[in-house]
Design a protein around this motif. Structure first.
Motif: not given
Lengths: 494, 109, 558
Positions: B13-14, B17, B22, B25-26, B29-30, B33, C328, C397, C460, C463, C466
């Protein structure tokens, strides 16, 4: 043995018991045994009477003792309502005696012989009220009951106890002498008789605008029913030892008051007559106000017994309200309330007493954490309280059920609201005892030594409330039998 | 804060984090989408009635709706704070709201 | 002859104090739900165990599809909650949990209104013990408020039932055909327990006040019992559609700014109930199926979320968003279970929320409730936002709070694991659940458009989270409380009452004081005459003498 002699016995037995108690004053164990034996024998006797009433008989004994006014005699007559009251009073006397023994000994009270004697006389008076066949007889026993309980209220003989007892005596005596006696005389003047009769004796004999006035004389004259302005004696009498409070609130005194109220409504005015004239409409409103006012007052009391006292004022007005609704259903609900409240309230008082015996605490705010030391007592308290609140699975529920039914049949929405509000309020003033007792941490570092480690009260203080709490549960399931018995009120001709 | 967590799962999980995690993940995600909007253009709409059928024809409607509405939600809610927010002991002592803080305060003194 | 399952729970509660504390008792506690479950799980539908009381016929066990689904999930949840509370040694809490679970199951299996009412009240009384069990002053007062609200619900139900019986002569619990005064009272009673808008404050007030294990139990029964009752009594009542939509909407705003994470969950509970109420209001077979499925799934994932927060409360000592973060590192398993719960409530494909929520949305769209449909869509996005992301993010987190605690005990992990398994299992294989629904509707949740559009909505919205987070717009956790309609009875009403009471008292005193002084003087004088000086006993004697004298006089005069 026949019915008539059983009637006499019902009154004479407790008196005989009183004599026995006096004779055995130097032998406490024997003295207490005498109380217990008398109460059991009395209860058996009353049960015998109840059985015969249930079979349709009407035990009566007329013209016993001539009264000062010509043509008036003491007379006894037992109908279902009285039979129920007698059974409750004598049955609870057994439980209360057991408790008295535990309480009085644990508290090392003085003058115990006097206490037991007066108690027995009070029971005799209650029997007399239950069995009385006319208003005069009822009045005589009513006054005897007042006088016999006075030494009990003043038992501690402190200035406070005496002051409370004085208020008790003054209010009860003055209301009964000035108003009740007057109302009885007035009734005699109009109807030519004061005997209880099916359907009432006033119908067609009193002008309709005067009926409410006469009813008012009765309603306020019966101080023991603790209607709003004359309720003050009840909180004042709270100075008495707990068994006496139980006697006042559950066994005899207030029950005698509302019983008289019901008798007057059913057998003097007659439910039909009240319904036709609407004479009792104002009384229903006043009773409703009484219920709410006393509940709010109870909420503000921190002293547990004071809280219970105001709760009694409120609960008694259920009976008056039910009667004043002027339907047979209402009257029966009122009778039912006498029974249900008796068992609920005696449980509560005995628990309050047990708490006092075990921890010497009297304030609700001081009960924090006590239930962990006294789980049985607090559980019994919870059961009794829930019965008074009218929660299901407990006897008190059916009273609420029937009163709302009766109010709904009359389309009197306001009384449904009163019942709901009263239940909410009673929950609000009882729940703190349970919540604080079971769940809040006990107050720390309270100076006195015996508060540090309270234990469950002696067996004789814990067993009786447990028994009455169990009866509260049984009453929920066995209400059928009781109700069918009460329905005889409107079937038989007394 | 360079301690190694005791659990294997924690160490996994670290990775999420961490700043790098991060960022990853961004991006994921983009990309996701964008992909979803693209797929949305080609799939058949058989399970839609009424309004559902209408909006299904708007490309990326659900995405836009989700984005706008949740942004609105936060902005409105934040504005509501100005009206609704009170200190933790507003209802004290008849509440649990400030009990933990109270305890902390008691133990520190 | 079959034994109504609730009797097992009640008998269990009676026997419980005799079972030695420790593993024995915990085993006993988790066996009771299993035993009770065996009583009805294979029973053919029908009415069993009727009784006569006070002239009414009571049906203690009525099993039909609706009752079956709710009894089943209640039993499962009771078992999981018992497992979760394995380490608890508090007898009062254990008894209350057993009784509460039992009467809730009894209530959904009650075939008539009187039995329903008895259980309805019993849930109120049993559950308050779980709030009080926190054993702090604050929890005590919160419990009082909670109890009063539950009692109000019970009394409204009672009045409604009596009016209903008086009008129709029947005490059967079936759909209320017309909305008369009696039905409105009953609807209000259900509404309080179901946390309708403005009647909802007890929920957010009380649930966060309970113990770590107590809240799990609380979250399962009361509100779902209300949903069941609504589905039974008022299917297709249009007002419910709008009430439900409102319920789904307004809590999400509160949830975003709430600091206590268990209260955030309580708000989301309210929001999820909104979906179910909308389903009841639409009332078509599809919608009612949706309500039942959603209630079923909701019990599981909401319990899972409350379990994870309970574990956090137990180990870290708080669930305040402002105090937590980085957990966590200490509680990784709890973290994963919480994320699974969050994914389920957010209705991610392959998680249980997805296969239940879409039924209700489809039904709303099908019946032409366009605005409501948009509102529910908004609420779905919102729930992901404040519950799906916020709860795991702030607790586990975000910034590291420095809290280093132990992982939850094995029993909590096991309970969470089983619940999480169920959440995923139902999400992947929804058909067994669909098979027990009250109406035979063939519904396929996993269609391409469904999955894609739902993912669009969720991702979304993630998003947006974020973006807002990186811009620092997202409201941080602050030690605070937020005002709600409960300010009326928590602040204003007491003030008004105190003021009124005070002024009345003052007024009465100012009038009666002279009177009282006068009367006291008179009484004192009388007292002197009849011997008050020598004590009350003498006074009594005097009264007696007077009475005897009067008696003698009248006899002579005769």
């Amino acid at each position: 043995m026949n019915d008539t002699s059983a009637l006499y016995l019902a009154i004479l037995l407790p008196l005989l018991g009183a004599v026995l108690i006096a004779a055995l004053r130097n032998h406490p164990n024997l003295r207490e045994a005498a109380t217990l034996v008398t109460s059991v024998v009395l209860f058996a006797n009353v049960c015998w009477l109840v059985a015969s009433v249930a079979n349709g008989a009407t035990p009566r004994a007329e013209n016993i003792l001539p009264m000062p006014v010509s043509g008036l005699f003491l007379s006894l007559e037992l109908e279902p309502l009285g039979a129920m009251f007698a059974a409750i009073a004598s049955g609870l006397w057994i439980i209360n005696s057991l408790y008295s023994i535990g309480y009085m000994r644990a508290n090392k009270e003085k003058h115990q012989t006097r206490f037991y004697i007066c108690f027995a006389i009070a029971i005799a008076a209650a029997m007399g009220i239950a069995l009385s066949g006319d208003l005069i007889t009822l009045f005589v026993f009513y006054e005897v009951l007042t006088l016999a309980t006075y030494p009990l209220v003043a038992h501690k003989q402190t200035a406070e106890a005496k002051a409370g007892a004085r208020t008790y005596l003054l209010i009860l005596l003055s209301t009964s002498v000035f108003l009740l006696l007057f109302a009885i005389a007035w009734t005699y003047d109009i109807a030519g008789t004061v005997a209880f009769a099916q359907g009432g004796i006033l119908s067609g004999r009193i002008e309709s605008w005067l009926a409410p006035v006469l009813l008012a004389c009765f309603a306020f004259g019966i101080g023991k029913a603790a209607l709003l302005p004359v309720h003050l004696w009840l909180p004042a009498a709270m100075v008495a030892p707990t068994p006496v409070s139980a006697l006042l609130h559950a066994v005899a005194v207030v029950k005698a008051g509302v019983f008289t109220m019901l008798k007057v409504g059913v057998y003097i005015f007659g439910i039909d007559f009240l319904e036709q004239t609407g004479a009792s409409q104002w009384l229903a409103w006043l009773a409703g106000a009484s219920i709410l006012y006393a509940s709010v007052r109870a909420l503000a009391q921190d002293n547990l017994k004071a809280r219970l006292a105001y709760s009694t004022v409120s609960q008694l007005s259920y009976v008056t309200l039910a009667m004043a609704l002027a339907t047979p259903l209402g009257a029966l609900a009122g009778a039912l309330q006498i029974a249900m409240h008796a068992f609920g309230k005696i449980t509560l008082f005995m628990c309050a007493g047990a708490i006092y015996v075990a921890s010497h605490r009297t304030q609700v705010s001081g009960l924090n954490g006590l239930a962990r030391a006294m789980p049985v007592t607090f559980t019994a308290f919870a059961v009794g309280a829930l019965s008074i609140i009218g929660a299901p699975l407990l006897g008190g529920f059916w009273v609420k059920w029937e009163i709302i039914f009766a109010a709904n049949a009359l389309e009197q929405l306001v009384f449904i609201i009163v019942m709901i509000a009263s239940s909410m309020l009673s929950l609000a003033y009882f729940a703190p005892v349970i919540g604080r007792g079971f769940f809040l941490p006990p107050a720390q570092a309270s100076g006195d030594a015996d508060a540090s480690a309270p234990k469950e009260a002696p067996l004789l203080c814990v067993l009786p409330p447990s028994i009455s709490a169990i009866i509260c549960i049984i009453l929920f399931f066995q209400v059928d039998a009781l109700w069918r018995f009460l329905e005889l009120i409107f079937e038989s001709t007394p | 804060m360079n301690e190694q967590p005791r659990f294997l799962l924690s160490r996994l999980l670290q990775r999420i984090d961490s700043p790098l995690g991060v960022k990853r993940i961004c991006y994921i995600l983009l990309v996701a989408c964008g992909l979803l909007v693209a797929i949305g253009l080609f799939i058949p709409h058989h399970d839609a009635y009424g309004m559902g059928a209408i909006v299904a024809r708007i490309p990326g409607f659900y995405g836009i709706y989700g984005f706008v509405m949740s942004a609105l939600l936060v902005i409105i809610a934040k504005a509501l704070r100005r009206i609704l927010m009170r200190s933790e002991d507003y209802y004290a002592p008849r509440t649990i709201d400030n009990e933990e803080t109270q305890k902390e305060r008691n133990s520190s003194t | 002859m079959s034994i109504p399952p609730f009797l097992f729970y009640l008998a269990g509660a009676l026997v419980l104090p005799l079972v030695p504390k420790g593993a024995m008792r915990s085993l006993f506690l988790s066996l009771v739900p299993v035993l009770a479950l065996t009583q009805f799980v294979v029973l053919p539908f029908g009415e069993y165990a009727s009784a006569e009381l006070f002239g009414y016929t009571l049906i203690l066990l009525r099993l039909d599809a609706l009752a079956y689904a709710f009894s089943l999930i209640f039993s499962i949840a009771a078992f999981l909650a018992a497992l979760f509370a394995w380490h608890i040694r508090d007898t009062t809490q254990q008894i209350a949990t057993l009784i509460y679970s039992g009467v809730a199951i009894g209530a959904v299996q009650a075939g008539d209104l009187i039995t329903l009412f008895c259980f309805w009240e019993a849930t109120a009384f049993a559950s308050v013990f779980l709030v009080w069990a926190r054993r702090t002053d604050g929890a005590y007062f919160t419990g009082m408020r909670y109890l009063i609200f539950q009692m109000l619900s019970g009394l409204l139900l009672l009045a409604g039932i009596i009016l209903h019986i008086n009008a129709t002569g029947s005490n059967l619990f079936v759909q209320f055909p017309d909305i008369n005064f009696a039905a409105v009272l009953i609807l209000l009673a259900f509404g309080i327990k179901c946390a309708f808008p403005l009647l909802h404050d007890w929920l957010q007030d009380a649930y966060p006040a309970s113990t770590p294990t107590g809240t799990v139990v609380l979250s399962v029964f009361t509100t779902k019992l209300a949903v069941y009752a609504l589905a039974r009594g008022f299917p297709g009542l249009e007002a419910l559609v709008y009430i439900g939509a409102l319920m789904a909407l307004f809590p999400i705003f509160y949830a975003v700014i709430e600091n206590d994470l268990r209260r955030v969950l309580a708000f989301s509970l309210n929001n999820q109930l909104g979906f179910m109420v909308v389903g009841v209001g639409i009332g078509t077979p599809l919608a009612l199926n949706g309500t039942v499925t959603h209630a079923f799934c909701h019990v599981l994932y909401k319990a899972l979320l409350f379990m994870s927060m309970g574990a956090v409360l137990l180990r870290a000592g708080t669930t305040k968003g402002s105090e937590l973060g980085g957990l966590y590192k200490s509680m990784p398993y709890t973290t994963v279970f919480c994320v699974i719960g969050a994914a389920s409530i957010s209705a991610f494909p392959l998680f249980s929320g997805f296969i239940s929520k879409s039924l209700i949305l489809s039904a709303a769209d099908k019946q032409g409730y366009t605005l409501v449909w948009f509102a529910l869509l908004f609420a779905s996005a919102g729930v992901f936002h404040y519950c799906g992301i916020k709860i795991p993010y702030f607790a586990f987190f975000a910034r590291d709070s420095g809290i280093r605690c132990r992982e939850a005990p094995w029993n909590m992990l096991l309970a969470m694991g089983l619940t999480a398994l169920l959440c995923v299992g139902i999400g992947v294989f929804p058909q067994p659940l669909y098979n027990i629904l009250p109406y035979g509707v063939s519904y396929v949740p996993y269609t391409a458009d469904h999955v894609v559009f739902q993912l669009q909505l969720l991702l979304f919205s993630a998003l947006a989270f974020m973006v807002l987070m990186s811009k620092g717009i997202y409201p941080a956790g602050l030690r605070s409380v937020n005002l709600s309609s409960d300010i009326v009875y928590r602040k204003w009403l007491p003030r008004v009452l105190l003021w009124t009471w005070g002024s009345i008292e003052q007024f009465v005193v100012s009038i009666t004081a002279p009177l009282r002084r006068e009367s006291r003087q008179i009484f004192r004088n009388i007292g002197v005459v009849i011997g008050n000086e020598h004590g009350s006993g003498v006074m009594l004697l005097w009264v007696g003498v007077l009475l005897v004298f009067l008696l003698a006089l009248t006899y002579l005069a005769r």
